[in-house]
Write a protein that holds these residues in place. Sequence first.
Motif, short mmCIF file in Angstrom:
data_model
loop_
_atom_site.label_atom_id
_atom_site.label_comp_id
_atom_site.label_asym_id
_atom_site.label_seq_id
_atom_site.Cartn_x
_atom_site.Cartn_y
_atom_site.Cartn_z
N THR A 94 -5.99 12.83 -1.44
CA THR A 94 -5.24 11.65 -1.05
C THR A 94 -5.76 10.42 -1.80
N ILE B 9 0.84 -1.20 0.00
CA ILE B 9 0.00 0.00 0.00
C ILE B 9 0.88 1.25 0.00
N THR C 115 -5.08 6.20 -2.01
CA THR C 115 -4.39 5.01 -1.50
C THR C 115 -4.31 4.03 -2.66
N ILE D 261 0.46 5.76 -0.26
CA ILE D 261 -0.44 6.91 -0.19
C ILE D 261 0.17 8.02 -1.02
N SER E 106 -8.47 0.20 -0.55
CA SER E 106 -7.69 1.22 -1.25
C SER E 106 -8.57 1.85 -2.32
#
Length: 82
Positions: free
Chosen positions: A37, A27, A39, A29, A73
């Motif tokens: 933002t 993962i 993910t 960001i 996500s």
Amino acid sequence: MFGNIPDFCEDAVNVYRTKRYIVKQDISIELNDRGETITYSSDVFYERTKARDKQYENIFADRKFVNGKRLPSTSYSRRYIK
């Protein structure tokens, strides 16, 4: 600890298991051009084998739910390994 680290654990943020696969999530960001933002999950799906299942169960034996769970996500990519 476990000897060699299995490929499904290397550089993983999360590892979980489905009916057919052991899945490694990496993962990250990021911020897009508008400052939002995002993910991003780079997923690798390893086909389940007896050997991989044994490694998985040895590593994650202390989990309350041994199969684990996917981390959500907003975007992802998938790659499959036999």
